[in-house]
Each structure stands twice: as C-alpha cells, then as structure tokens.
Design a protein around this motif. Sequence first.
Motif, PDB file in Angstrom:
ATOM      1  N   ILE A  66      22.106  49.018 -29.968  1.00  0.00           N
ATOM      2  CA  ILE A  66      21.970  47.566 -30.093  1.00  0.00           C
ATOM      3  C   ILE A  66      20.491  47.234 -30.242  1.00  0.00           C
ATOM      4  O   ILE A  66      19.660  47.679 -29.461  1.00  0.00           O
ATOM      5  N   GLU A  67      20.180  46.444 -31.277  1.00  0.00           N
ATOM      6  CA  GLU A  67      18.809  46.015 -31.488  1.00  0.00           C
ATOM      7  C   GLU A  67      18.684  44.555 -31.084  1.00  0.00           C
ATOM      8  O   GLU A  67      19.620  43.777 -31.233  1.00  0.00           O
ATOM      9  N   ASP A  68      17.498  44.196 -30.612  1.00  0.00           N
ATOM     10  CA  ASP A  68      17.326  42.784 -30.258  1.00  0.00           C
ATOM     11  C   ASP A  68      17.244  41.967 -31.547  1.00  0.00           C
ATOM     12  O   ASP A  68      16.830  42.458 -32.596  1.00  0.00           O
ATOM     13  N   PRO A  69      17.660  40.688 -31.493  1.00  0.00           N
ATOM     14  CA  PRO A  69      17.747  39.869 -32.715  1.00  0.00           C
ATOM     15  C   PRO A  69      16.436  39.748 -33.478  1.00  0.00           C
ATOM     16  O   PRO A  69      16.429  39.709 -34.707  1.00  0.00           O
ATOM     17  N   ALA A  70      15.305  39.707 -32.781  1.00  0.00           N
ATOM     18  CA  ALA A  70      14.016  39.571 -33.469  1.00  0.00           C
ATOM     19  C   ALA A  70      13.700  40.809 -34.306  1.00  0.00           C
ATOM     20  O   ALA A  70      13.288  40.699 -35.466  1.00  0.00           O
ATOM     21  N   ALA A  71      13.928  41.996 -33.738  1.00  0.00           N
ATOM     22  CA  ALA A  71      13.673  43.234 -34.476  1.00  0.00           C
ATOM     23  C   ALA A  71      14.632  43.366 -35.651  1.00  0.00           C
ATOM     24  O   ALA A  71      14.247  43.807 -36.737  1.00  0.00           O
TER      25      ALA A  71
END
Length: 198
Positions: A183-188
């Motif tokens: 899971i990647e954070d939305p900003a990245a």
Amino acid sequence: MAVASSILSDSSLLSRLDRCLFKLETALAIAGGAVIFAVVLMAVVNILGRTLFDIPIPIYDDLSSLSLPFIAFLGFSYTLREGGHIRMDLLVGRFKGRMLWFMESGFALLIVLMTIILLIGTYHDFIKSTEGSNTANKIPEWPARLVIVVMFAVALCRSLLQFLSFGKAFIYNIDHPVAVPLIEDPAALALKEAESVS
C-alpha cells in the motif's frame, strides 16, 4: 492501473518465484492485448466488408463471442500481482505491522479459496465443451474455455504466493515483504501517476 506497483524483490525463493511467474503473467497480458487488437481489426474489416461489398465475415459473431474470455481473463493474474484489482486500501491501510500482514494474508487466503472453487467449476465446464455437445457455433468453444481454466490456475499460483509472502511477514514481523503489492500513501501514488503521464 496507471502506474507500476511497489513490489519489492530480493534473492529469496519467494521473490524468484514471483519474478518467474510475472514473466508468464506479462506474456499472457500482452496476448490479451493482441486479442483485443485482432477483434477491433476484425470488426473494422467486417463493417467495411458489409458496407462496401455486402460481404461480411461469416463467423464474425462466433469469433467475437469466443474472444471475450481471452480479453477478460488473460490479464487477470497480472492485475492480481500488481494490486490493480479492487482492494480495501482505505480500511487495510489503517493497520500497521503484524495486524496489516494478518489482514492481507486473510484476504489472500480468501482469494486462494475462491480461485480453487472457480478453477474446479471452469475445469468441469471445459470438459463438457470438449464433448461436442454444443453444435450451435461453427467453431469449437473449448479453446476459450481452456483459457479460463489456465488463467485461474495461474491466478491460483499468484494468490498462493501472495498468501505465503503475507503469512511470512506476519509470522516474522517483516516490515517490507517481497512479491506482494504494498500500500502506497496517496501523495506518493499521485506523484508516480503524474510522472507516468509526463
């Protein structure tokens, strides 16, 4: 799926199996794209033949119907590997550490069980299609049904690999497991999507 996923790799057996399976999944996804191109080309030829010469492709309807499993399923395992399927990242992303890997391994196990059920059902459907009971089509249906069986078998390998990787991360409390979409954070993720467009 707009961007490449964040799948880590190393020299472990799980990672080597992931990379080998990914080569097969990539080839199958490319084959699915080739089928889509062929169906579009066939539709153009059929329309031009019907409009200009009043000569349509005789088995166009059968071919386009039988191409649907190729289009729908050849990219299935690739999508599963990349994490492009519907996931509950908003819910699961709230967890960290062992609890996250426990949730992910539970979802992976659920996919394994569903894939086994679908594989058994589609295999029986494939066997029935080889018995020649369906004479409505001018061309045999079994190749299209075989594609579904093969794709569920490949997806079963992929989901088992993900279950093992998430399970290992849970047991050994690994921060960054290999061979699974993380899971990647939305900003990245937004930054990666912007870079892929430009």
